[in-house]
Write an enzyme that holds these catalytic residues in place. Structure first.
Site: not given
Length: 369
Positions: A281-282, A53, A132, A103
């Site tokens: 609660p409640g 690679l 890409n 390249y």
């Protein structure tokens, strides 16, 4: 199995090495910049497979392309030849090998060396002309437009697009790694003399930029991109990998009163809305019904009761719920319903609705259970 990976600290290399370890390969020979030449010779003595690679893909000096691509490839192949090791060799090339630039010429030269080596020795040679590649751990502002766009947008920096209509041919890093893992087992995907990653996307620069900006806005909108679209899903994961480390979290808008709080977590156009409801609660919340809207309630902490009554009936149905036993309760249309906290601590309820709340069309009608 002894596996040599050159360019092991590069974008593809890091991802490949991580996945090879995930799959149980432990005898990895890692070669990268800074590794001495003797190590390359030693690694090739008894390796069973080579992932080549390493290479140079961006430089102002044409000589660096020559040194980093064909010359390094020659050194690798010479070392294998001298060690009489004719194991399979995978070579990472580029679609630019078809182009007449510095390249491209250097990658084509490396390809030619690999193919000649295969003909001479009988070794299996797998040359991949990658388009890409995008995904996590790619270096931004280097040679990947997606890495650059994700990095910059996540930091509120500008991006530059010369021609929005430009079409990029793209492969995702996990698809690349999966293909290379298949090649390791002799199951590479071949097209003529070259090998390729079978999953390829062609997307315009304008569409890529549009999606990435949408990802950024999704936090404010509490939206989720279209995960049914494979490219969008992969690009979204890529974008998240470029978030600054201090910006992984984001605040939500909590609606708080003396009964508790209600906070929307996610809204989507086609999969509904997810919210977190905290009930003191409640306290009883609800006492309303819907014509079409439907919901799912999941109590994850505390204990309580969900009551239903069909709007044309006097019969009350009760479902007792607790965070000790997670179960989803469907809220059908046509039933007025409420939820009451029967415990001594806050009750936490995860709620899903089939559609985001729309104040112009709430489909919500008050009625005591």
């Amino acid at each position: 199995m002894k596996i040599l990976v050159t360019g092991s600290k590069g974008f593809i290399g890091k991802n490949l090495v991580a996945e090879l370890r995930n799959r149980g390969y432990t005898d990895l020979r890692l070669f990268d910049r800074g590794t001495d030449s003797q190590s390359l010779y030693d690694f090739t003595r008894d390796c069973d497979f080579v992932f080549h690679l390493a290479g140079v893909n961006r430089s102002k000096d044409e000589g660096e392309f020559t040194e980093g691509n064909p010359r390094l490839t020659r050194r690798l192949l010479d070392a294998l030849r001298e060690n009489c090791n004719y194991c399979p060799v995978m070579v990472a090339s580029s679609i630019q090998a078809e182009l007449d630039n510095a390249y491209g010429r250097s990658k084509k030269a490396a390809e030619d060396l690999a193919f000649a080596y295969g003909r001479e020795t009988g070794a299996k040679v797998l040359v991949y002309r990658f388009p890409n590649v995008f995904g996590k751990w790619c270096k931004p502002n280097y040679n990947s437009v997606i890495a650059t766009f994700c990095h910059n947008v996540a930091r509120d920096l500008p991006i530059h697009i010369n021609d929005p209509a430009t079409v990029l041919t793209l492969v995702y890093i996990d698809d690349v790694v999966a293909e290379l893992a298949n090649a390791l087992k002799g199951k590479e995907t071949r097209y003529g003399e070259f090998c390729q990653v079978p999953v390829v996307y062609q997307v315009t620069l304008s569409r890529i930029a549009e999606l990435i900006y949408e990802f950024r806005r999704s936090r404010e909108k509490r939206s989720i991109p279209n995960m049914a679209d494979e490219f969008t899903k992969k690009l979204y994961g890529t974008y998240l990998s470029y978030l600054p480390e201090g910006q992984f979290s984001y605040a939500l808008n909590m609606h708080v009163d003396d009964r508790g709080s209600f906070t929307e977590l996610i809204r989507t156009p086609d999969r509904g809305q997810v919210s977190v409801n905290i009930i003191k609660p409640g306290i009883t919340k609800g006492n309303h019904w819907h014509h079409t809207k439907n919901e799912k309630f999941l109590v994850v902490s505390g204990q309580g009761v969900i009551r239903f009554r069909r709007v044309d009936s006097g019969k009350v149905i009760e479902y007792f719920v607790s965070g000790d036993k997670l179960e989803v309760v469907d809220i059908p249309p046509g039933y007025t319903h409420n939820i009451q906290n029967l415990g001594n601590t806050d009750m936490v309820v995860v709620m899903w609705a089939n559609e985001p709340y729309d104040p112009q069309k709430p489909d919500t009608y008050w009625l005591e259970v």
